[in-house]
Design a protein around this motif. Structure first.
Motif, PDB file in Angstrom:
ATOM      1  N   VAL A  92      51.857  42.383  39.488  1.00  0.00           N
ATOM      2  CA  VAL A  92      50.485  42.648  39.955  1.00  0.00           C
ATOM      3  C   VAL A  92      50.537  42.932  41.454  1.00  0.00           C
ATOM      4  CG1 VAL A  92      48.236  41.549  40.397  1.00  0.00           C
ATOM      5  CG2 VAL A  92      49.322  41.309  38.152  1.00  0.00           C
ATOM      6  N   ARG A  94      47.900  43.480  44.740  1.00  0.00           N
ATOM      7  CA  ARG A  94      46.498  43.279  45.123  1.00  0.00           C
ATOM      8  C   ARG A  94      46.261  43.790  46.539  1.00  0.00           C
ATOM      9  NH1 ARG A  94      44.404  39.380  41.704  1.00  0.00           N
ATOM     10  NH2 ARG A  94      45.958  38.184  40.557  1.00  0.00           N
ATOM     11  N   GLY A  99      39.348  38.395  40.887  1.00  0.00           N
ATOM     12  CA  GLY A  99      39.941  37.751  39.715  1.00  0.00           C
ATOM     13  C   GLY A  99      40.658  36.464  40.059  1.00  0.00           C
ATOM     14  N   TYR A 121      54.020  37.709  36.742  1.00  0.00           N
ATOM     15  CA  TYR A 121      53.555  36.886  35.617  1.00  0.00           C
ATOM     16  C   TYR A 121      54.550  37.071  34.474  1.00  0.00           C
ATOM     17  CZ  TYR A 121      49.191  36.558  38.190  1.00  0.00           C
ATOM     18  OH  TYR A 121      48.254  36.300  39.165  1.00  0.00           O
ATOM     19  N   ASP A 200      41.959  49.396  31.988  1.00  0.00           N
ATOM     20  CA  ASP A 200      42.294  48.115  31.348  1.00  0.00           C
ATOM     21  C   ASP A 200      43.224  47.297  32.243  1.00  0.00           C
ATOM     22  OD1 ASP A 200      40.868  48.495  29.028  1.00  0.00           O
ATOM     23  OD2 ASP A 200      42.590  48.306  27.675  1.00  0.00           O
ATOM     24  N   SER A 201      44.004  47.976  33.085  1.00  0.00           N
ATOM     25  CA  SER A 201      45.042  47.260  33.848  1.00  0.00           C
ATOM     26  C   SER A 201      44.834  47.353  35.364  1.00  0.00           C
ATOM     27  CB  SER A 201      46.421  47.814  33.479  1.00  0.00           C
ATOM     28  OG  SER A 201      46.493  49.186  33.757  1.00  0.00           O
ATOM     29  N   CYS A 202      43.725  47.983  35.781  1.00  0.00           N
ATOM     30  CA  CYS A 202      43.420  48.092  37.222  1.00  0.00           C
ATOM     31  C   CYS A 202      42.010  47.569  37.467  1.00  0.00           C
ATOM     32  CB  CYS A 202      43.379  49.552  37.677  1.00  0.00           C
ATOM     33  SG  CYS A 202      44.849  50.516  37.378  1.00  0.00           S
TER      34      CYS A 202
HETATM   35  N1  UDP Z   1      45.960  42.386  34.430  1.00  0.00           N
HETATM   36  C1  UDP Z   1      46.364  43.048  33.287  1.00  0.00           C
HETATM   37  N2  UDP Z   1      46.845  42.321  32.223  1.00  0.00           N
HETATM   38  C2  UDP Z   1      46.954  40.970  32.257  1.00  0.00           C
HETATM   39  C3  UDP Z   1      46.526  40.291  33.433  1.00  0.00           C
HETATM   40  C4  UDP Z   1      46.034  41.025  34.492  1.00  0.00           C
HETATM   41  O1  UDP Z   1      46.306  44.266  33.216  1.00  0.00           O
HETATM   42  O2  UDP Z   1      47.420  40.376  31.274  1.00  0.00           O
HETATM   43  C5  UDP Z   1      45.448  43.158  35.570  1.00  0.00           C
HETATM   44  C6  UDP Z   1      43.952  42.963  35.763  1.00  0.00           C
HETATM   45  O3  UDP Z   1      43.219  43.953  35.074  1.00  0.00           O
HETATM   46  C7  UDP Z   1      43.796  43.110  37.258  1.00  0.00           C
HETATM   47  C8  UDP Z   1      45.133  42.606  37.818  1.00  0.00           C
HETATM   48  O4  UDP Z   1      46.061  42.682  36.752  1.00  0.00           O
HETATM   49  O5  UDP Z   1      43.654  44.482  37.606  1.00  0.00           O
HETATM   50  C9  UDP Z   1      45.059  41.193  38.356  1.00  0.00           C
HETATM   51  O6  UDP Z   1      44.509  40.349  37.368  1.00  0.00           O
HETATM   52  P1  UDP Z   1      44.177  38.807  37.686  1.00  0.00           P
HETATM   53  O7  UDP Z   1      45.435  38.083  37.977  1.00  0.00           O
HETATM   54  O8  UDP Z   1      43.118  38.753  38.728  1.00  0.00           O
HETATM   55  O9  UDP Z   1      43.691  38.197  36.330  1.00  0.00           O
HETATM   56  P2  UDP Z   1      42.323  38.318  35.543  1.00  0.00           P
HETATM   57  O10 UDP Z   1      41.236  37.919  36.488  1.00  0.00           O
HETATM   58  O11 UDP Z   1      42.269  39.760  35.133  1.00  0.00           O
HETATM   59  O12 UDP Z   1      42.524  37.378  34.387  1.00  0.00           O
END
Ligand code: UDP
Length: 254
Positions: A92, A94, A99, A121, A200-202
């Motif tokens: 990830v 940022r 989030g 992660y 979905d991932s951003c």
């Molecule tokens: N994200 C993702 N898949 C996951 C977890 C996070 O695509 O399994 C993406 C999410 O959409 C965001 C970024 O990674 O753009 C950071 O996510 P965050 O750790 O803040 O977790 P969230 O609040 O999405 O649970």
């Protein structure tokens, strides 16, 4: 049509065997999940838009020399990709607090970060994809030190390129996740970007209004997810004709 061999069924995508060795077909479904799949819905047309948006992003990454698994889009919901050995980590990046980092560190959502922050992660649904440190990755052998170096370098290049690409259409890239995999040049493993890059991932926010165009709309019940995804696709110039996005397009009349 001959049935294709199912390779892997994920939450939002299905992977089938490809037409040639070393290739796979990635099929985008309409399933939306959040909170480790506790929340689930079918959102008509989401898979089509993610297919087109991810195609656009991956094509541009390939063209600036950031290697990805993407080969070409096959149809409304599917793309041909290179088969990789997936590294079991999500990376990830940022730029702005939102989030989990906002919650974990008590930073107000929307606060710009002093520099891009990279986090790892471990991909394990049963554990809810826990955040891990380099120490865990090395100790449990999830990736080598070289893999990690390569993944971070790729993630930061993706961040720079995508931040500019989205800013050009009035969208702020708040954060995103990538997955990477190995391909082999002979015996030499090379790390490339895999999976998808889509709303979905951003996290994608309108520069002017701050409106969310990403999956947070679903996670937090903020309205119709398709409005934001449609806006992203339209601004990038890849929005297919609306009538063929929902329910897989025109129906065959028997
Ligand atoms: N994200 C993702 N898949 C996951 C977890 C996070 O695509 O399994 C993406 C999410 O959409 C965001 C970024 O990674 O753009 C950071 O996510 P965050 O750790 O803040 O977790 P969230 O609040 O999405 O649970």
């Amino acid at each position: 049509m001959a049935r294709r061999r199912l390779v892997y069924e994920g939450k939002a995508k299905t992977i089938y065997a490809g037409p040639e060795p070393g290739t796979l077909v990635q099929h985008f479904k309409d399933d939306a999940t959040a909170f480790n799949a506790e929340k689930h819905a079918i959102i008509d047309g989401k898979g089509v838009l993610n297919n087109f948006i991810s195609e656009y992003v991956m094509t541009h990454l390939n063209s600036v020399g950031v290697p990805t698994h993407f080969i070409r889009r096959l149809n409304m919901r599917e793309q041909l990709i290179r088969e990789v050995e997936i590294i079991p980590l999500e990376v990830v990046v940022r730029n702005v607090a939102a989030g989990s980092i906002a919650k974990r560190l008590g930073i107000e959502e929307g606060t710009p970060l002093p520099r891009p922050i990279v986090e790892y992660y471990y991909k394990d649904d049963k554990l809810g994809d826990p955040m891990v440190a380099e120490e865990h990755i090395a100790a449990f052998n999830w990736a080598t030190a070289q893999d990690l170096d390569d993944m971070v370098a790729l993630a930061l290049r993706v961040n720079d390129f995508l931040s500019g690409l989205f800013l050009g259409v009035g969208i702020k890239l708040v954060d995103f996740k990538i997955e990477c995999g190995h391909i082999y040049d002979g015996d030499i493993p090379r790390v490339i970007v895999a999976d998808e890059i889509s709303p979905d991932s951003c996290r994608l926010w309108d520069v002017k209004s701050g409106q969310k165009f990403d999956k947070d709309v679903f996670r937090r019940d903020l309205g119709d997810l398709m409005d934001g995804y449609t806006e992203v696709a339209t601004r990038l110039g890849v929005m297919p004709e609306k009538s063929i996005v929902r329910s897989g397009g025109p129906k065959l009349v028997h």
